[in-house]
Design a protein around this motif. Structure first.
Motif, PDB file in Angstrom:
ATOM      1  N   HIS A  75       0.810  -1.115   0.074  1.00  0.00           N
ATOM      2  CA  HIS A  75       0.009  -0.004  -0.025  1.00  0.00           C
ATOM      3  C   HIS A  75       0.843   1.335  -0.040  1.00  0.00           C
ATOM      4  O   HIS A  75       1.957   1.385   0.859  1.00  0.00           O
ATOM      5  N   ASN A 101      -3.149  -1.880   7.856  1.00  0.00           N
ATOM      6  CA  ASN A 101      -3.738  -1.163   6.546  1.00  0.00           C
ATOM      7  C   ASN A 101      -3.274   0.080   6.582  1.00  0.00           C
ATOM      8  O   ASN A 101      -2.950   0.785   5.371  1.00  0.00           O
ATOM      9  N   TYR A 111      -4.757   4.147  -1.200  1.00  0.00           N
ATOM     10  CA  TYR A 111      -5.862   4.502  -0.644  1.00  0.00           C
ATOM     11  C   TYR A 111      -6.414   5.950  -1.324  1.00  0.00           C
ATOM     12  O   TYR A 111      -5.575   6.829  -1.229  1.00  0.00           O
ATOM     13  N   SER A 140      -8.528  -1.955  -1.650  1.00  0.00           N
ATOM     14  CA  SER A 140      -8.151  -1.157  -0.643  1.00  0.00           C
ATOM     15  C   SER A 140      -8.929  -0.937   0.424  1.00  0.00           C
ATOM     16  O   SER A 140      -9.122  -0.071   1.182  1.00  0.00           O
TER      17      SER A 140
END
Length: 222
Positions: free
Chosen positions: A20, A55, A78, A184
């Motif tokens: 990410h 996350n 994201y 996501s």
């Protein structure tokens, strides 16, 4: 672009080493931690503290990645609403990636392919039959698929997981990415809808970032 260094396995594993983007140790993001926790604890995510840490807030160690400058338009970034990011100041009002693969994403993929073929036999997906993933966070599985007729197929994951899914066409000169989706961390699963051609072979790579019930996560094509 931030990518995991030292990935084992075949070329799909290396591509799915992408992390990410907001967890890039070189991004320089400062979070309003209370605001982040309050937001992601609520709907539609309803995440617990561990999931939020994994996350969002967790930074990948610089020693574990081959990192470059932060790419806010990466497919691995994201979208964030206003009030979650303190720095850089340009994103205090929110961050909305353009969507799809960015120029940096494409450059990394081109640099990574073609690669050496996996030595381990890859399981094959059959239309209408789900395959359990049973992955731990950070692990990857790759599946073969050979369509029996030319038509549009849907490929999707199911279960409580944060997944990245990438679709390749297998060619003699190396696999070529033709599709991808990152859920996501939202309240949905990764899904690709694509017209696939009879007589060609494809590979589907799935990387799991976080899963509360990994044994209940599955993939299916229909």
């Amino acid at each position: 672009m931030v990518k995991r260094a030292g990935q084992a396995g075949g070329q799909s594993d290396r591509l799915l080493g992408l992390e990410h983007e907001h967890q890039n140790p070189f991004a320089g993001i400062t979070w309003d931690i209370n605001a982040v926790r309050n937001y992601f604890q609520g709907p539609p995510n309803n995440w617990d503290a561990q999931t939020i840490e994994w996350n969002i807030l967790r930074k990948i160690s610089p020693g574990e990645v081959k990192g470059t400058n932060w790419d806010p338009n990466s497919v691995m970034e994201y979208a964030f609403g206003a009030g979650l990011i303190v720095e850089p100041a340009a994103y205090r009002a929110g961050l909305q990636p353009k969507g799809g693969l960015s120029a940096a994403d494409k450059t990394w993929i081109v640099e990574s392919y073609p690669g050496t073929a996996p030595t381990q036999k890859i399981p094959e997906l059959e239309v209408g039959l789900s395959q359990k993933l049973a992955l731990r966070a950070g692990e990857t599985r790759v599946f073969d698929f050979a369509p029996k007729i030319s038509r549009t197929y849907s490929i999707a994951t199911f279960g409580s997981a944060d997944t990245l899914m990438v679709l390749f066409e297998v060619r003699s000169g190396g696999n070529v990415q033709i599709g991808g989706d990152d859920d996501s961390g939202s309240d949905r699963n990764a899904k690709i809808d694509m017209r696939l051609i009879r007589g060609r072979r494809y590979q589907i790579g799935i990387r799991l970032y976080y899963a509360q019930m990994a044994a209940e996560t599955a993939v299916m094509v229909w």
